[in-house]
Design a protein around this motif. Structure first.
Motif, PDB file in Angstrom:
ATOM      1  N   SER A 157       1.211  -1.307   0.555  1.00 28.67           N
ATOM      2  CA  SER A 157      -0.447   0.297  -0.033  1.00 28.67           C
ATOM      3  C   SER A 157       0.498   0.959   0.216  1.00 28.67           C
ATOM      4  N   ALA A 158       2.039   0.816   0.234  1.00 30.06           N
ATOM      5  CA  ALA A 158       2.666   2.137   0.818  1.00 30.06           C
ATOM      6  C   ALA A 158       3.494   2.753  -0.670  1.00 30.06           C
ATOM      7  N   GLY A 159       3.914   1.538  -1.627  1.00 30.92           N
ATOM      8  CA  GLY A 159       4.350   1.318  -2.228  1.00 30.92           C
ATOM      9  C   GLY A 159       5.712   1.428  -2.431  1.00 30.92           C
ATOM     10  N   ASP A 160       5.957   0.235  -1.669  1.00 29.18           N
ATOM     11  CA  ASP A 160       7.172   0.168  -1.199  1.00 29.18           C
ATOM     12  C   ASP A 160       7.782  -1.580  -1.301  1.00 29.18           C
ATOM     13  N   ILE A 161       7.467  -1.236  -3.385  1.00 27.26           N
ATOM     14  CA  ILE A 161       7.515  -3.681  -2.989  1.00 27.26           C
ATOM     15  C   ILE A 161       9.124  -3.170  -3.072  1.00 27.26           C
ATOM     16  N   ALA A 162      10.185  -2.788  -2.897  1.00 23.81           N
ATOM     17  CA  ALA A 162      11.158  -3.453  -2.136  1.00 23.81           C
ATOM     18  C   ALA A 162      11.402  -3.980  -1.098  1.00 23.81           C
ATOM     19  N   GLY A 163      10.627  -3.024  -0.141  1.00 23.37           N
ATOM     20  CA  GLY A 163      10.422  -3.596   1.029  1.00 23.37           C
ATOM     21  C   GLY A 163       9.456  -5.023   1.662  1.00 23.37           C
ATOM     22  N   PHE A 164       8.785  -4.922   0.781  1.00 24.21           N
ATOM     23  CA  PHE A 164       8.210  -5.849   0.257  1.00 24.21           C
ATOM     24  C   PHE A 164       8.575  -7.249   0.240  1.00 24.21           C
ATOM     25  N   GLY A 165       9.464  -6.622  -0.997  1.00 27.41           N
ATOM     26  CA  GLY A 165      10.684  -8.028  -1.166  1.00 27.41           C
ATOM     27  C   GLY A 165      11.291  -8.528  -0.606  1.00 27.41           C
ATOM     28  N   ASP A 166      11.595  -8.305   0.387  1.00 31.55           N
ATOM     29  CA  ASP A 166      12.472  -8.352   1.355  1.00 31.55           C
ATOM     30  C   ASP A 166      11.711  -9.337   2.813  1.00 31.55           C
ATOM     31  N   LEU A 167      10.735  -9.693   2.630  1.00 32.54           N
ATOM     32  CA  LEU A 167       9.522 -10.428   3.371  1.00 32.54           C
ATOM     33  C   LEU A 167       8.972 -11.730   2.092  1.00 32.54           C
ATOM     34  N   VAL A 168      10.234 -11.643   1.132  1.00 31.39           N
ATOM     35  CA  VAL A 168       9.469 -12.853   0.567  1.00 31.39           C
ATOM     36  C   VAL A 168      10.540 -13.890  -0.012  1.00 31.39           C
ATOM     37  N   ALA A 169      10.334 -14.722   0.205  1.00 28.83           N
ATOM     38  CA  ALA A 169      11.709 -15.548  -0.050  1.00 28.83           C
ATOM     39  C   ALA A 169      12.117 -16.184  -0.999  1.00 28.83           C
ATOM     40  N   ASP A 170      13.273 -16.142  -1.451  1.00 28.55           N
ATOM     41  CA  ASP A 170      14.036 -16.431  -2.850  1.00 28.55           C
ATOM     42  C   ASP A 170      13.144 -17.601  -3.655  1.00 28.55           C
ATOM     43  N   GLY A 171      12.583 -18.729  -3.123  1.00 22.97           N
ATOM     44  CA  GLY A 171      12.178 -20.033  -3.580  1.00 22.97           C
ATOM     45  C   GLY A 171      10.598 -19.644  -3.617  1.00 22.97           C
ATOM     46  N   PHE A 172      10.274 -18.221  -3.345  1.00 21.20           N
ATOM     47  CA  PHE A 172       8.750 -18.410  -3.383  1.00 21.20           C
ATOM     48  C   PHE A 172       7.761 -18.602  -4.031  1.00 21.20           C
ATOM     49  N   VAL A 173       6.675 -19.529  -4.320  1.00 24.88           N
ATOM     50  CA  VAL A 173       6.068 -20.733  -5.240  1.00 24.88           C
ATOM     51  C   VAL A 173       4.949 -19.446  -5.245  1.00 24.88           C
ATOM     52  N   GLU A 174       3.829 -18.635  -6.144  1.00 26.62           N
ATOM     53  CA  GLU A 174       3.275 -18.268  -6.576  1.00 26.62           C
ATOM     54  C   GLU A 174       2.296 -19.158  -7.438  1.00 26.62           C
ATOM     55  N   HIS A 175       0.777 -19.272  -6.166  1.00 25.53           N
ATOM     56  CA  HIS A 175      -0.165 -20.152  -6.772  1.00 25.53           C
ATOM     57  C   HIS A 175      -1.123 -19.582  -7.322  1.00 25.53           C
ATOM     58  N   GLU A 176      -1.441 -18.222  -7.121  1.00 29.81           N
ATOM     59  CA  GLU A 176      -2.967 -17.790  -7.751  1.00 29.81           C
ATOM     60  C   GLU A 176      -2.432 -17.546  -9.266  1.00 29.81           C
ATOM     61  N   ASP A 177      -3.423 -17.540 -10.157  1.00 29.72           N
ATOM     62  CA  ASP A 177      -3.059 -17.237 -11.394  1.00 29.72           C
ATOM     63  C   ASP A 177      -2.416 -15.409 -11.690  1.00 29.72           C
ATOM     64  N   THR A 178      -1.841 -14.942 -12.320  1.00 27.13           N
ATOM     65  CA  THR A 178      -1.728 -13.779 -12.310  1.00 27.13           C
ATOM     66  C   THR A 178      -1.007 -13.759 -14.029  1.00 27.13           C
ATOM     67  N   PRO A 179      -2.466 -13.763 -15.310  1.00 32.03           N
ATOM     68  CA  PRO A 179      -1.949 -13.992 -16.462  1.00 32.03           C
ATOM     69  C   PRO A 179      -0.491 -12.949 -16.940  1.00 32.03           C
TER      70      PRO A 179
END
Length: 133
Positions: free
Chosen positions: A9-31
């Motif tokens: 919401s703050a537009g801090d995608i880099a900060g969000f990325g710090d909370l996501v594991a390198d081996g992250f798997v997205e199961h939702e379809d994002t075309p």
């Protein structure tokens, strides 16, 4: 989990990325976006370009073990291209349900989600609204 929404919401995608594991798997379809960490970061960058005032508000949060589930209200004004739809200037207000799994370091390692995209498309005026039930 709540912090991920605050950062997006703050537009801090880099900060969000710090909370996501390198081996992250997205199961939702994002075309058009890879189901991994970088694809997910690209998805949110694109979402914020389309809805620069995007706001994600957690309305319910339940956690057990290494998973958490949230019901989230998402609002934003359509000011940029979104999935091939040119800006309409309309405001979207939709609900989503997210499930996140966290690794032993507390980073998001997997995500499953359901968003009310039909309602969003109706609010943007690209899909006609049905008759009231």
């Amino acid at each position: 989990m709540r912090r991920t929404y605050e950062l997006i919401s703050a537009g801090d995608i880099a900060g969000f990325g710090d909370l996501v594991a390198d081996g992250f798997v997205e199961h939702e379809d994002t075309p058009g976006f890879a189901p991994d960490k970088e694809g997910t970061l690209d998805w949110f960058r694109a979402l914020l370009q389309a809805f620069p005032d995007l706001s994600m508000t957690v309305e319910d949060l339940v956690a057990e073990g290494d998973k958490a589930v949230a019901r989230v209200r998402v609002t934003g004004t359509h000011r940029g291209d979104f999935l091939g739809i040119p800006p309409t200037g309309a405001t979207g207000d939709v609900q989503l349900i997210d499930i996140m799994r966290f690794d032993s370091d507390g980073r998001v390692s997997e995500h499953w989600g359901v968003a009310d995209m039909l309602s969003l498309m109706q609010q943007l005026g690209v899909v006609p609204a049905g008759a009231p039930a």
